[in-house]
Motif scaffolding. Sequence first.
Motif, PDB file in Angstrom:
ATOM      1  N   PHE A 249       0.819  -1.205   0.000  1.00 32.24           N
ATOM      2  CA  PHE A 249       0.000   0.000   0.000  1.00 32.24           C
ATOM      3  C   PHE A 249       0.857   1.262   0.000  1.00 32.24           C
ATOM      4  CE2 PHE A 249      -2.369  -3.385   2.138  1.00 32.24           C
ATOM      5  CZ  PHE A 249      -3.478  -3.464   1.296  1.00 32.24           C
ATOM      6  N   ARG A 250       0.243   2.337  -0.431  1.00 29.67           N
ATOM      7  CA  ARG A 250       0.961   3.617  -0.527  1.00 29.67           C
ATOM      8  C   ARG A 250       1.195   4.236   0.845  1.00 29.67           C
ATOM      9  NH1 ARG A 250      -3.130   5.287  -5.390  1.00 29.67           N
ATOM     10  NH2 ARG A 250      -2.021   4.219  -7.090  1.00 29.67           N
ATOM     11  N   ASP A 251       0.258   4.038   1.759  1.00 25.81           N
ATOM     12  CA  ASP A 251       0.389   4.582   3.103  1.00 25.81           C
ATOM     13  C   ASP A 251      -0.576   3.848   4.029  1.00 25.81           C
ATOM     14  OD1 ASP A 251      -2.204   5.710   2.566  1.00 25.81           O
ATOM     15  OD2 ASP A 251      -1.229   7.455   1.660  1.00 25.81           O
ATOM     16  N   GLU A 252      -0.548   4.204   5.297  1.00 24.38           N
ATOM     17  CA  GLU A 252      -1.389   3.532   6.283  1.00 24.38           C
ATOM     18  C   GLU A 252      -2.877   3.787   6.040  1.00 24.38           C
ATOM     19  OE1 GLU A 252      -0.699   1.291   8.706  1.00 24.38           O
ATOM     20  OE2 GLU A 252       1.249   1.253   7.703  1.00 24.38           O
ATOM     21  N   ALA A 253      -3.181   4.960   5.507  1.00 27.94           N
ATOM     22  CA  ALA A 253      -4.587   5.269   5.232  1.00 27.94           C
ATOM     23  C   ALA A 253      -5.148   4.309   4.191  1.00 27.94           C
ATOM     24  CB  ALA A 253      -4.721   6.710   4.751  1.00 27.94           C
ATOM     25  N   GLU A 254      -4.372   4.053   3.145  1.00 27.20           N
ATOM     26  CA  GLU A 254      -4.837   3.126   2.112  1.00 27.20           C
ATOM     27  C   GLU A 254      -4.917   1.712   2.659  1.00 27.20           C
ATOM     28  OE1 GLU A 254      -4.120   2.873  -2.559  1.00 27.20           O
ATOM     29  OE2 GLU A 254      -2.397   2.087  -1.445  1.00 27.20           O
ATOM     30  N   ARG A 255      -3.982   1.347   3.533  1.00 22.79           N
ATOM     31  CA  ARG A 255      -4.040   0.030   4.162  1.00 22.79           C
ATOM     32  C   ARG A 255      -5.363  -0.131   4.917  1.00 22.79           C
ATOM     33  NH1 ARG A 255       0.080  -3.365   5.893  1.00 22.79           N
ATOM     34  NH2 ARG A 255       1.604  -1.708   5.555  1.00 22.79           N
ATOM     35  N   GLY A 256      -5.748   0.926   5.620  1.00 21.74           N
ATOM     36  CA  GLY A 256      -7.012   0.891   6.351  1.00 21.74           C
ATOM     37  C   GLY A 256      -8.213   0.794   5.430  1.00 21.74           C
ATOM     38  N   ASP A 257      -8.158   1.512   4.308  1.00 19.53           N
ATOM     39  CA  ASP A 257      -9.248   1.450   3.326  1.00 19.53           C
ATOM     40  C   ASP A 257      -9.399   0.030   2.783  1.00 19.53           C
ATOM     41  OD1 ASP A 257      -9.688   4.147   3.645  1.00 19.53           O
ATOM     42  OD2 ASP A 257      -8.526   4.731   1.867  1.00 19.53           O
ATOM     43  N   TRP A 258      -8.270  -0.605   2.516  1.00 21.46           N
ATOM     44  CA  TRP A 258      -8.287  -1.980   1.996  1.00 21.46           C
ATOM     45  C   TRP A 258      -8.901  -2.929   3.022  1.00 21.46           C
ATOM     46  CZ3 TRP A 258      -7.765  -5.048  -2.154  1.00 21.46           C
ATOM     47  CH2 TRP A 258      -7.424  -6.385  -1.978  1.00 21.46           C
ATOM     48  N   ALA A 259      -8.466  -2.818   4.267  1.00 20.44           N
ATOM     49  CA  ALA A 259      -8.977  -3.701   5.311  1.00 20.44           C
ATOM     50  C   ALA A 259     -10.491  -3.546   5.470  1.00 20.44           C
ATOM     51  CB  ALA A 259      -8.271  -3.402   6.638  1.00 20.44           C
ATOM     52  N   GLU A 260     -10.970  -2.328   5.409  1.00 17.75           N
ATOM     53  CA  GLU A 260     -12.409  -2.088   5.556  1.00 17.75           C
ATOM     54  C   GLU A 260     -13.201  -2.552   4.332  1.00 17.75           C
ATOM     55  OE1 GLU A 260     -13.254   1.948   6.525  1.00 17.75           O
ATOM     56  OE2 GLU A 260     -12.046   1.938   8.357  1.00 17.75           O
ATOM     57  N   SER A 261     -12.542  -2.634   3.191  1.00 19.49           N
ATOM     58  CA  SER A 261     -13.246  -3.019   1.960  1.00 19.49           C
ATOM     59  C   SER A 261     -13.520  -4.518   1.888  1.00 19.49           C
ATOM     60  CB  SER A 261     -12.435  -2.595   0.727  1.00 19.49           C
ATOM     61  OG  SER A 261     -11.317  -3.454   0.517  1.00 19.49           O
ATOM     62  N   LEU A 262     -12.766  -5.331   2.637  1.00 20.52           N
ATOM     63  CA  LEU A 262     -12.899  -6.785   2.557  1.00 20.52           C
ATOM     64  C   LEU A 262     -14.126  -7.244   3.333  1.00 20.52           C
ATOM     65  CD1 LEU A 262      -9.145  -7.745   3.077  1.00 20.52           C
ATOM     66  CD2 LEU A 262     -10.395  -7.542   0.906  1.00 20.52           C
ATOM     67  N   VAL A 263     -15.082  -7.837   2.615  1.00 18.68           N
ATOM     68  CA  VAL A 263     -16.371  -8.178   3.215  1.00 18.68           C
ATOM     69  C   VAL A 263     -16.736  -9.635   2.912  1.00 18.68           C
ATOM     70  CG1 VAL A 263     -18.821  -7.623   3.293  1.00 18.68           C
ATOM     71  CG2 VAL A 263     -17.163  -5.793   2.904  1.00 18.68           C
ATOM     72  N   PRO A 264     -16.970 -10.456   3.932  1.00 18.95           N
ATOM     73  CA  PRO A 264     -17.457 -11.820   3.669  1.00 18.95           C
ATOM     74  C   PRO A 264     -18.859 -11.764   3.069  1.00 18.95           C
ATOM     75  CG  PRO A 264     -16.658 -11.582   5.937  1.00 18.95           C
ATOM     76  CD  PRO A 264     -16.770 -10.203   5.366  1.00 18.95           C
ATOM     77  N   LEU A 265     -19.119 -12.573   2.062  1.00 21.62           N
ATOM     78  CA  LEU A 265     -20.435 -12.610   1.436  1.00 21.62           C
ATOM     79  C   LEU A 265     -21.533 -12.865   2.460  1.00 21.62           C
ATOM     80  CD1 LEU A 265     -22.342 -12.726  -1.004  1.00 21.62           C
ATOM     81  CD2 LEU A 265     -21.679 -15.123  -1.310  1.00 21.62           C
ATOM     82  N   SER A 266     -21.270 -13.759   3.396  1.00 19.91           N
ATOM     83  CA  SER A 266     -22.301 -14.111   4.379  1.00 19.91           C
ATOM     84  C   SER A 266     -22.700 -12.927   5.252  1.00 19.91           C
ATOM     85  CB  SER A 266     -21.813 -15.266   5.259  1.00 19.91           C
ATOM     86  OG  SER A 266     -20.558 -14.959   5.854  1.00 19.91           O
ATOM     87  N   SER A 267     -21.782 -11.969   5.444  1.00 18.57           N
ATOM     88  CA  SER A 267     -22.141 -10.801   6.256  1.00 18.57           C
ATOM     89  C   SER A 267     -23.179  -9.931   5.554  1.00 18.57           C
ATOM     90  CB  SER A 267     -20.892  -9.979   6.576  1.00 18.57           C
ATOM     91  OG  SER A 267     -20.391  -9.328   5.418  1.00 18.57           O
ATOM     92  N   LEU A 268     -23.239 -10.012   4.232  1.00 20.28           N
ATOM     93  CA  LEU A 268     -24.241  -9.260   3.476  1.00 20.28           C
ATOM     94  C   LEU A 268     -25.595  -9.952   3.491  1.00 20.28           C
ATOM     95  CD1 LEU A 268     -22.135  -8.406   0.266  1.00 20.28           C
ATOM     96  CD2 LEU A 268     -22.288  -7.104   2.393  1.00 20.28           C
ATOM     97  N   LEU A 269     -25.604 -11.225   3.908  1.00 17.02           N
ATOM     98  CA  LEU A 269     -26.817 -12.036   3.825  1.00 17.02           C
ATOM     99  C   LEU A 269     -27.561 -12.151   5.151  1.00 17.02           C
ATOM    100  CD1 LEU A 269     -25.378 -15.016   1.726  1.00 17.02           C
ATOM    101  CD2 LEU A 269     -26.559 -12.984   0.867  1.00 17.02           C
ATOM    102  N   GLN A 270     -27.088 -11.466   6.193  1.00 18.21           N
ATOM    103  CA  GLN A 270     -27.654 -11.664   7.527  1.00 18.21           C
ATOM    104  C   GLN A 270     -29.143 -11.344   7.596  1.00 18.21           C
ATOM    105  OE1 GLN A 270     -25.807 -13.183   9.877  1.00 18.21           O
ATOM    106  NE2 GLN A 270     -24.140 -13.244   8.389  1.00 18.21           N
ATOM    107  N   ASP A 271     -29.614 -10.410   6.781  1.00 12.74           N
ATOM    108  CA  ASP A 271     -31.031 -10.033   6.814  1.00 12.74           C
ATOM    109  C   ASP A 271     -31.838 -10.650   5.677  1.00 12.74           C
ATOM    110  OD1 ASP A 271     -30.732  -8.437   9.102  1.00 12.74           O
ATOM    111  OD2 ASP A 271     -30.024  -6.741   7.903  1.00 12.74           O
ATOM    112  N   VAL A 272     -31.243 -11.584   4.945  1.00 12.26           N
ATOM    113  CA  VAL A 272     -31.974 -12.306   3.903  1.00 12.26           C
ATOM    114  C   VAL A 272     -32.881 -13.345   4.567  1.00 12.26           C
ATOM    115  CG1 VAL A 272     -31.781 -13.869   1.935  1.00 12.26           C
ATOM    116  CG2 VAL A 272     -30.168 -11.965   2.188  1.00 12.26           C
TER     117      VAL A 272
END
Length: 379
Positions: A249-272
């Motif tokens: 990553f270019r800096d710590e801010a981008e590292r944080g953006d990447w970490a927050e972007s990673l989403v398990p599919l099942s977490s999107l399905l909790q209200d299905v």
Amino acid sequence: MRNVRAMTSDCILCGKCLEVCPLINATQREELGPRAKAELYAMLSEDESLLVAEDAARLASLCLGCHRCKKVCSKGVDVPGLVAALRGAHPNFKSWLWKTWLTNAKSLWGKSATAAKLIPEEFRPDKFGPFLKMLAGLKGGPGLTPFLQPDSFPDTYRGEKMLLFAGCTANYVQGRWLMTALRLLDGLGVEVLPGDFQCCGGGLKGAGFAEEAGVMAKHNVDVWRKAGKPKVVTFCASCRSSLTGYDQFRDEAERGDWAESLVPLSSLLQDVVVSASNDAPESLGYHRPCHVDAMDSDYTFLKAALDDRLTVDTRKECCGFGGLMKLGAPELSTKVNTVCWDRLAGAEIVVTGCSACATQLAATAPENVSVGHWLELLQ
């Protein structure tokens, strides 16, 4: 990483790593545990003449790479990282074979699985037999019979643009996982952006090929950047763990953006809202992958959907896959796998959220027990 000798000398003997190590759990041999490996690595780092190539290869094979010890260590000792470094410093034929298999997934995995099925078990070499059996089951059969029907989807993510990181197994040999994931994202109203991701690189990094894994990581981060840094949806716990560990990553801010972007599919399905068909099996088991995060949204989703049908699940048991250890020490992999199946006894179907775990468990399942990714349960 801090000096290895400093890390091991600071050990407070809390025993946490011994409690979580699947190798110790399966063999009761403390010399196979994390602290022993760290101490031996520290000693060899000070005097390389103590180690011959054969010894290095053997030591490097004695780790599942589950990272359970790293997660609980209060002193920050990364034993799987030390073992990976040793593997990188002392490559052998088995590590070359593993590297070749991982870096040529698209061209080799389907053909290798077909070829392995043609070799009768009695003719499979002792050392490579378990690996060949796993290869033979890589494609699986028709898969599990789906019995869960999504009845309604929330509007939470409708119209949002996301990338889908499917992983090598879904891309090259288990296409039904990918198709189901795409159907679910469509039901959620998510626009899946095009992205030519490569392998997550986790298997290569654990085998000692850090440079090759780094090239893949850089490519994948670039794909995310070019797409505008959206959410990256995953459905393999090991892939997500590898992606989380990136440092390109270019800096710590981008590292944080990447970490927050990673989403398990099942977490999107909790209200299905999901319903089960009348022919749904009465007893299912869930295998919790070593690399799943603390929340384990796969389990949360399945427990809500299956209710009393989910009768057993693993907690501290590893499937025994172990990456390169599958080739280097198959007898230990088998012992760990046996403990896992003892825990899952009684389940008609076992599902998991990791492609490596699904492959390993499918290859070693008891008679009349079916194994698959949890995506296979959904229509």
